[in-house]
Motif scaffolding. Structure first.
Motif, PDB file in Angstrom:
ATOM      1  N   ALA A   7       0.300   6.794   5.274  1.00  0.00           N
ATOM      2  CA  ALA A   7       1.039   6.640   4.026  1.00  0.00           C
ATOM      3  C   ALA A   7       0.670   7.855   3.228  1.00  0.00           C
ATOM      4  O   ALA A   7       1.478   8.705   2.509  1.00  0.00           O
ATOM      5  N   TYR A   8      -0.570   8.188   3.159  1.00  0.00           N
ATOM      6  CA  TYR A   8      -1.153   9.406   2.338  1.00  0.00           C
ATOM      7  C   TYR A   8      -0.605  10.550   2.964  1.00  0.00           C
ATOM      8  O   TYR A   8       0.066  11.686   1.838  1.00  0.00           O
ATOM      9  N   ASP A  43       0.864  -1.240   0.113  1.00  0.00           N
ATOM     10  CA  ASP A  43      -0.028  -0.029   0.125  1.00  0.00           C
ATOM     11  C   ASP A  43       0.838   1.200  -0.067  1.00  0.00           C
ATOM     12  O   ASP A  43       0.710   2.259  -0.731  1.00  0.00           O
ATOM     13  N   PHE A  44       1.929   1.207   0.783  1.00  0.00           N
ATOM     14  CA  PHE A  44       2.775   2.441   0.801  1.00  0.00           C
ATOM     15  C   PHE A  44       3.419   2.614  -0.442  1.00  0.00           C
ATOM     16  O   PHE A  44       3.372   3.918  -0.899  1.00  0.00           O
ATOM     17  N   ASP A  45       3.966   1.773  -1.284  1.00  0.00           N
ATOM     18  CA  ASP A  45       4.480   1.736  -2.428  1.00  0.00           C
ATOM     19  C   ASP A  45       3.622   2.404  -3.653  1.00  0.00           C
ATOM     20  O   ASP A  45       3.778   3.043  -4.359  1.00  0.00           O
ATOM     21  N   ARG A  46       2.176   1.845  -3.314  1.00  0.00           N
ATOM     22  CA  ARG A  46       1.274   2.175  -4.494  1.00  0.00           C
ATOM     23  C   ARG A  46       0.761   3.617  -4.237  1.00  0.00           C
ATOM     24  O   ARG A  46       0.656   4.450  -5.100  1.00  0.00           O
ATOM     25  N   VAL A  47       0.732   4.119  -2.950  1.00  0.00           N
ATOM     26  CA  VAL A  47       0.492   5.492  -2.799  1.00  0.00           C
ATOM     27  C   VAL A  47       1.696   6.369  -3.124  1.00  0.00           C
ATOM     28  O   VAL A  47       1.410   7.301  -3.823  1.00  0.00           O
ATOM     29  N   PHE A  48       2.798   6.140  -2.761  1.00  0.00           N
ATOM     30  CA  PHE A  48       4.208   6.701  -3.100  1.00  0.00           C
ATOM     31  C   PHE A  48       4.430   6.803  -4.696  1.00  0.00           C
ATOM     32  O   PHE A  48       4.767   7.990  -5.231  1.00  0.00           O
ATOM     33  N   ASP A  49       3.935   5.735  -5.432  1.00  0.00           N
ATOM     34  CA  ASP A  49       4.252   5.495  -6.701  1.00  0.00           C
ATOM     35  C   ASP A  49       3.455   6.514  -7.698  1.00  0.00           C
ATOM     36  O   ASP A  49       3.665   7.400  -8.453  1.00  0.00           O
TER      37      ASP A  49
END
Ligand SMILES: NC(=O)c1ccc[n+]([C@@H]2O[C@H](COP(=O)([O-])OP(=O)(O)OC[C@H]3O[C@@H](n4cnc5c(N)ncnc54)[C@H](OP(=O)(O)O)[C@@H]3O)[C@@H](O)[C@H]2O)c1
Length: 261
Positions: free
Chosen positions: A151-152, A104-110
């Protein structure tokens, strides 16, 4: 307003804040390229732009995390120039440090950070030619963390710092870079993170008593702020700024109660 003949890429132009900004900038004379994965959403926004008498937008069905090169190439092929990059595409996920997973962290940052870096780099040669500018759509979560949006909130803080770094790095090329930081704006983003219509209604009601202006934000509020920062005629002295579009939420803080006068 100085958008006649100007070309704007709007990522996340298929919904919410991006759709509103694309319609508004097109009304002000800009030629817009709207980008999103949802083909139907893009077509509906394109229809609204045409129906309001503005010139037809370019619809680019694309994922900002993968298709940066094609987004820029198709825009330049169609319009021959680029004046403004509006990095608006973004996603949110509910989590805290206790339950956040790396995927989830990677998806938000990507989506919220890395794609902005890639698109900014790809757009640079074109923005340098026009002395154009970049507007990033951040959030008040970048300025002050929002509980359960960990994360957001980190991603939007990173986007704010990226905005400031780019403002410094690109000043010598004549390119301004700014961010808008909206509070709660009425868009479909809340349902997309799994909130029910009832929960969203409750959030909007809460906002009415905790934001000094006494109402939830509208897409027209963000569109006006974006158009201001993107306008080289009126905002040429602004670079590296965060512009909260928040009904006073940032100054009110926790426990705010409207005063009776
Ligand atoms: N609404 C608020 O209260 C609020 C407050 C502060 C900040 N913001 C920020 O405002 C921006 C827009 O949000 P919104 O409220 O308008 O939400 P929205 O209605 O859900 O719109 C999000 C947009 O981002 C696009 N998008 C997401 N991931 C993408 C990807 N990988 N590739 C291409 N496009 C992608 C979506 O397009 P597709 O689905 O077509 O791909 C959609 O057009 C976001 O950056 C958000 O963080 C919103």
């Amino acid at each position: 307003m100085g958008f006649e003949g100007k070309v704007v890429i709007v990522t996340g132009g298929s919904s919410g804040i991006g759709a509103g900004a694309a319609i508004h900038l097109a009304k002000l004379g800009a030629k817009v390229a709207i980008v999103g994965r949802n083909e139907k959403g893009l077509a509906e926004v394109a229809e609204q732009i045409k129906n309001s008498g503005s010139s037809s937008p370019l619809q680019i069905v694309a994922d900002v995390t993968k298709d940066g090169e094609r987004i820029v190439d198709e825009t330049i092929k169609q319009f021959g120039r680029l004046d403004v990059l509006l990095n608006n595409a973004g996603i949110s996920v509910h989590n805290t440090i206790c339950d956040m997973n790396c995927a989830d962290f990677d998806r938000v940052f990507d989506t919220n950070v890395r794609s902005v870096i890639t698109l900014t780099q790809l757009c640079l040669p074109h923005l340098e030619k026009t002395k154009g500018n970049i507007v990033n759509v951040s959030s008040i979560a970048g300025l002050k963390p929002i509980p359960t949006l960990t994360a957001y909130s980190i991603s939007k803080a990173a986007l704010d710092q990226l905005t400031r770094c780019c403002a410094l790095d690109l000043a010598s090329k004549g390119i301004r870079v700014n961010a808008v930081n909206p509070a709660v704006i009425q868009t479909p983003i809340f349902q997309k993170v799994g909130m029910t219509d009832e929960m969203v209604e409750k959030l909007f009601e809460q906002v009415k008593s905790t934001y000094p202006v006494g109402r939830v934000g509208k897409v027209t509020d963000t569109s006006a702020a974006i158009a201001f920062l993107a306008d080289n005629e009126i905002a040429s002295f602004f670079t590296g700024i965060n512009l909260p579009v928040d009904g006073g939420a940032m100054v009110a803080g926790v426990g705010y109660k409207p005063t009776e006068n």
